[in-house]
Design an enzyme around this catalytic site. Structure first.
Site, PDB file in Angstrom:
ATOM      1  N   GLU A 128       1.403  -8.238 -18.746  1.00  0.00           N
ATOM      2  CA  GLU A 128       1.119  -7.408 -17.558  1.00  0.00           C
ATOM      3  C   GLU A 128       0.449  -6.101 -17.940  1.00  0.00           C
ATOM      4  O   GLU A 128      -0.217  -5.488 -17.109  1.00  0.00           O
ATOM      5  CB  GLU A 128       2.381  -7.164 -16.734  1.00  0.00           C
ATOM      6  N   LYS A 185       5.927  -8.084 -20.466  1.00  0.00           N
ATOM      7  CA  LYS A 185       5.382  -6.746 -20.737  1.00  0.00           C
ATOM      8  C   LYS A 185       3.980  -6.854 -21.328  1.00  0.00           C
ATOM      9  O   LYS A 185       3.066  -6.144 -20.910  1.00  0.00           O
ATOM     10  CB  LYS A 185       6.301  -6.001 -21.711  1.00  0.00           C
ATOM     11  N   HIS A 218      10.236 -28.971 -28.434  1.00  0.00           N
ATOM     12  CA  HIS A 218       9.975 -29.721 -27.180  1.00  0.00           C
ATOM     13  C   HIS A 218       8.607 -29.386 -26.628  1.00  0.00           C
ATOM     14  O   HIS A 218       8.359 -29.572 -25.451  1.00  0.00           O
ATOM     15  CB  HIS A 218      11.074 -29.400 -26.161  1.00  0.00           C
ATOM     16  N   CYS A 266       0.838  -1.204   0.000  1.00  0.00           N
ATOM     17  CA  CYS A 266       0.000   0.000   0.000  1.00  0.00           C
ATOM     18  C   CYS A 266       0.869   1.250   0.000  1.00  0.00           C
ATOM     19  O   CYS A 266       2.072   1.195   0.151  1.00  0.00           O
ATOM     20  CB  CYS A 266      -0.858   0.020   1.257  1.00  0.00           C
ATOM     21  N   LYS A 310       3.739  -1.670  -8.134  1.00  0.00           N
ATOM     22  CA  LYS A 310       5.074  -1.321  -8.637  1.00  0.00           C
ATOM     23  C   LYS A 310       6.171  -2.000  -7.851  1.00  0.00           C
ATOM     24  O   LYS A 310       7.148  -2.469  -8.404  1.00  0.00           O
ATOM     25  CB  LYS A 310       5.285   0.197  -8.575  1.00  0.00           C
ATOM     26  N   ASN A 367       1.385   0.123   5.877  1.00  0.00           N
ATOM     27  CA  ASN A 367       1.825  -0.663   4.727  1.00  0.00           C
ATOM     28  C   ASN A 367       2.654  -1.811   5.265  1.00  0.00           C
ATOM     29  O   ASN A 367       3.593  -1.598   6.022  1.00  0.00           O
ATOM     30  CB  ASN A 367       2.664   0.193   3.762  1.00  0.00           C
ATOM     31  N   GLY A 368       2.300  -3.028   4.886  1.00  0.00           N
ATOM     32  CA  GLY A 368       3.078  -4.192   5.344  1.00  0.00           C
ATOM     33  C   GLY A 368       2.126  -5.303   5.735  1.00  0.00           C
ATOM     34  O   GLY A 368       0.953  -5.305   5.372  1.00  0.00           O
ATOM     35  N   ARG A 391       1.205   1.932  -5.993  1.00  0.00           N
ATOM     36  CA  ARG A 391       1.502   0.853  -5.040  1.00  0.00           C
ATOM     37  C   ARG A 391       0.273   0.025  -4.696  1.00  0.00           C
ATOM     38  O   ARG A 391       0.358  -1.004  -4.045  1.00  0.00           O
ATOM     39  CB  ARG A 391       2.087   1.453  -3.745  1.00  0.00           C
ATOM     40  N   TRP A 418      -3.665  -1.899  -1.270  1.00  0.00           N
ATOM     41  CA  TRP A 418      -3.614  -3.119  -2.093  1.00  0.00           C
ATOM     42  C   TRP A 418      -3.902  -4.237  -1.116  1.00  0.00           C
ATOM     43  O   TRP A 418      -3.112  -4.510  -0.210  1.00  0.00           O
ATOM     44  CB  TRP A 418      -2.230  -3.262  -2.729  1.00  0.00           C
ATOM     45  N   GLU A 438      10.988 -11.235 -21.394  1.00  0.00           N
ATOM     46  CA  GLU A 438      10.623  -9.867 -21.009  1.00  0.00           C
ATOM     47  C   GLU A 438       9.506  -9.329 -21.898  1.00  0.00           C
ATOM     48  O   GLU A 438       8.559  -8.700 -21.427  1.00  0.00           O
ATOM     49  CB  GLU A 438      11.861  -8.969 -21.055  1.00  0.00           C
TER      50      GLU A 438
HETATM   51  C1  AGP Z   1       7.939  -5.746 -14.357  1.00  0.00           C
HETATM   52  O1  AGP Z   1       7.372  -4.912 -15.350  1.00  0.00           O
HETATM   53  C2  AGP Z   1       7.189  -5.685 -13.055  1.00  0.00           C
HETATM   54  N1  AGP Z   1       6.937  -4.363 -12.628  1.00  0.00           N
HETATM   55  C3  AGP Z   1       7.842  -6.540 -11.974  1.00  0.00           C
HETATM   56  O2  AGP Z   1       8.137  -7.811 -12.516  1.00  0.00           O
HETATM   57  C4  AGP Z   1       9.162  -5.979 -11.388  1.00  0.00           C
HETATM   58  O3  AGP Z   1      10.180  -6.011 -12.353  1.00  0.00           O
HETATM   59  C5  AGP Z   1       9.559  -6.856 -10.198  1.00  0.00           C
HETATM   60  O4  AGP Z   1       8.535  -6.765  -9.222  1.00  0.00           O
HETATM   61  C6  AGP Z   1      10.907  -6.467  -9.550  1.00  0.00           C
HETATM   62  O5  AGP Z   1      10.802  -5.170  -9.003  1.00  0.00           O
HETATM   63  P1  AGP Z   1      12.174  -4.456  -8.474  1.00  0.00           P
HETATM   64  O6  AGP Z   1      13.049  -4.280  -9.666  1.00  0.00           O
HETATM   65  O7  AGP Z   1      11.717  -3.175  -7.879  1.00  0.00           O
HETATM   66  O8  AGP Z   1      12.793  -5.380  -7.457  1.00  0.00           O
END
Ligand code: AGP
Length: 608
Positions: A487, A484, A504, A2, A603, A104-105, A27, A78, A480
């Site tokens: 997500e 992208k 495979h 959060c 994030k 938060n936590g 967040r 969140w 990657e």
């Molecule tokens: C990738 O687009 C995501 N936002 C997520 O996989 C992110 O890369 C991952 O949570 C790692 O975050 P960090 O680099 O802040 O550790």
């Protein structure tokens, strides 16, 4: 995970806190709320609602309440414990409406604490772990708020960043942290703000203090102290750093900022004519690095894909055996950590729970720990022995974009640095350094193709499944690109595969409804990738290629091609990632997705 904000000062307008809270919406955005001390009524007024901060602002407008006062608390949630309901939204309070807090936590022992408190007569209104903290502080409150907070947090297990106010001790704002980020912002004029990250305080504060674990900040409108001394540090970012500017989304802004981001990551670190990389953050461990025989890189998500490419770079050019691990796997298996090895975390936020936990395990084993991190003063920065900052400014979009390219460029710098300590020749060092130096311009050339890539996304916007294929340095780029797309452009399912794995399994999926995206630069595995393309075409699959400028052969072979400039094989991932970022972005926009705040994601994943 959060976002929390607390404010105390001469400002009576809640706009200060709401503006800061909006910087934290990435967040989590299931629900939002605020609580304000109203000195005239001698009570704390609270408004909270499910939905985003915009919904909260509407709720405030409809409440008819005069919500101006200080101190005040703000929160965007969140959901971890308890569903997305109004009752579970923060802030939470005690039985008497005296103690109010945002969190938060995760309070891991909240069930036991709740049973204890209910046994003492406390009545709970929500299903959350957070509400337990409010009643715990109530249990110890005797007129001094920081004393009650100090006693309460001793009983809490887990992770917390708390901001607390009290109707009966109203001239204070208390903040406390354990394993969740919390920053105190110091205004030049009139007070203090606490928040989950620097971006939220940058609108108000010019200096910050990073709270450490087990520290409590005690603030009133003209002074503050921390139960353990800290020196303020100048905030690197400014308010405009975190504005969207003329872009419709942070994600597009951050994709377009990549040439500048790469320049900032490389600035002052490339000595091209000597084929060297200058990494001041490693100065204090240079001798230890000379002796290491093995490197382990641990990360999550996009940062893990960067780690995979770092492995290929470091083994091929620095001659260092390199293992990579997904942090959440590393922390629970029984890894063998050799004495003469180093442990490297890659993390944009520097707060990812699994990466932090893996780091702490490596430290416990006495291994040299390094970090490649963007967020200044974050937990991973403070807990590693040495490291390298990305220096790319805040990355607000949930999707990692400029941080990924920066991580790759820093891993290339580390390859030169460690390679030249070993057998990497001056010539080879000069070549890599020279190729790195021109990358920002080459990325800029690709960004000019955004409209071309948007047209490609329009052509394929009706497909709901994609396979990305790449080999060697571009196998992680296939992963990657798929990440992208899935997500950002929900609800597309996309998978990344090494080209050699096609036979495979994935080949069975091939038909006209499944577009294959091939990352096929003119490199050492080019011919192998052409075979993959032929196999897919023979079975009627759609074929899209990311290829090197000048390669006319590929144009004859595939349905669509996006060209990228030529560079050395080791650095092609920095270029091949860019069209895939833009493809995902445009696909997401075409599908009406919130590309900055994709559903269910956050994030920085600061909880397991
Ligand atoms: C990738 O687009 C995501 N936002 C997520 O996989 C992110 O890369 C991952 O949570 C790692 O975050 P960090 O680099 O802040 O550790």
């Amino acid at each position: 995970m959060c976002g929390i904000v607390g404010y105390i000062g001469k400002q009576r307008d809640i706009k200060v806190g709401l503006a800061a809270l909006k910087r934290l919406e990435y967040r989590g955005y299931d629900s939002a709320g605020l609580a304000v001390f109203d000195s005239a009524k001698n009570q704390v007024l609270c408004v909270k609602t499910i939905g985003r901060i915009e919904a909260l602002e509407n709720e405030i407008a409809n409440s008819g309440l005069q919500l101006n006062g200080s101190p005040a608390l703000f929160h965007t949630r969140w959901a971890t414990h308890g569903g997305v309901t109004q009752a579970n939204a923060h802030p939470h309070h005690d039985c008497k409406g005296n103690i109010w807090l945002v969190h938060n936590g995760i309070i891991e022992n909240y069930k036991e604490l709740k049973e204890m408190l209910e046994g003492e007569g406390h009545k709970f209104l929500s299903e959350t772990d957070t509400e337990v903290a409010a009643h715990l502080i109530e249990k110890f409150f005797n007129g001094n708020l920081e004393e009650a907070v100090r006693k309460a947090i001793k009983l809490i297990k887990g992770a917390y960043a708390l901001a607390v106010i009290s109707r009966d001790d109203p001239q204070k704002l208390i903040a406390a942290r354990l394993s969740s980020p919390l920053i105190v912002g110091i205004s030049e004029h009139d007070g203090y703000i606490v928040a989950s990250d620097s971006a939220a305080v940058a609108l108000y504060a010019k200096q910050i203090v990073q709270l450490e674990d087990n520290e409590i900040a005690v603030m009133n409108s003209h002074d503050f102290y921390i139960l353990k001394e800290k020196q303020p540090e100048d905030l690197e970012m400014t308010a405009q750093d975190i504005q969207k500017g003329n872009y419709p989304h942070y994600m597009l802004k951050e994709i377009m900022e990549q040439p500048e981001a790469l320049e900032n990551s490389l600035k002052g670190r490339l000595i091209v004519n000597e084929g060297l990389a200058k990494l001041g953050g490693l100065q204090n461990v240079a001798d230890q690095l000379l002796k290491i025989k093995r490197l382990r890189i641990v990360a999550c998500g996009t940062a893990f894909h960067a780690a995979m490419i770092g492995k290929y770079m470091l083994e091929e050019y620095a001659g260092i055996p390199t293992e990579v691990d997904i942090a959440s796997e590393f922390r629970y298996r029984k890894p063998i950590l050799e004495e003469n090895s180093a442990f490297l975390c890659v993390s944009q936020s520097g707060e990812t729970a699994d990466t932090l936990a893996a780091l702490r395990e490596a430290k416990r084993r006495g291994i040299l720990t390094l970090g490649i991190v963007n967020a200044v003063g974050s937990s991973i920065v403070r807990e590693t022995d040495a490291g390298i900052y990305n220096h790319i400014g805040p990355e607000i979009g949930v999707a990692a974009t400029k941080s990924f390219l920066s991580q790759l460029s820093v891993l290339a710098l580390l390859t030169i640095y460690l390679g030249r300590q070993r057998n990497l020749s001056v010539i080879k060092g000069q070549r890599i350094a020279g190729d790195l130096q021109v990358l920002p311009n080459l990325v800029g050339e690709i960004l000019q193709k955004s409209d071309e890539i948007k047209a490609l996304a329009e052509k394929y916007s009706k497909y709901n499944n994609f396979i990305f294929l790449g080999r060697k340095y571009n196998y992680p780029i296939a992963l990657e690109g798929a990440l992208k797309l899935k997500e950002i452009a929900y609800y597309i399912h996309a998978e990344g595969y090494p080209g050699g794995e096609m036979k495979h399994g994935p080949l069975a999926l091939t038909d006209e409804n499944l577009p294959f995206l091939f990352i096929v630069p003119s490199d050492s595995v080019y011919e192998k990738m052409l075979s993959n393309i032929e196999e897919v075409k023979a079975r009627g699959g759609k074929t899209i290629a990311i290829a090197t400028e000048g390669d006319e052969k590929i144009r004859e072979l595939v349905d669509d091609v996006v060209y990228i400039p030529k560079t050395s094989e080791m650095l092609t991932p920095i270029l091949s990632a860019v069209p895939l970022q833009l493809f995902a972005y445009h696909m997401g926009v075409l599908r009406g997705c919130d590309v900055d705040k994709p559903r269910n994601l956050a994030k920085s994943v600061t909880v397991e």
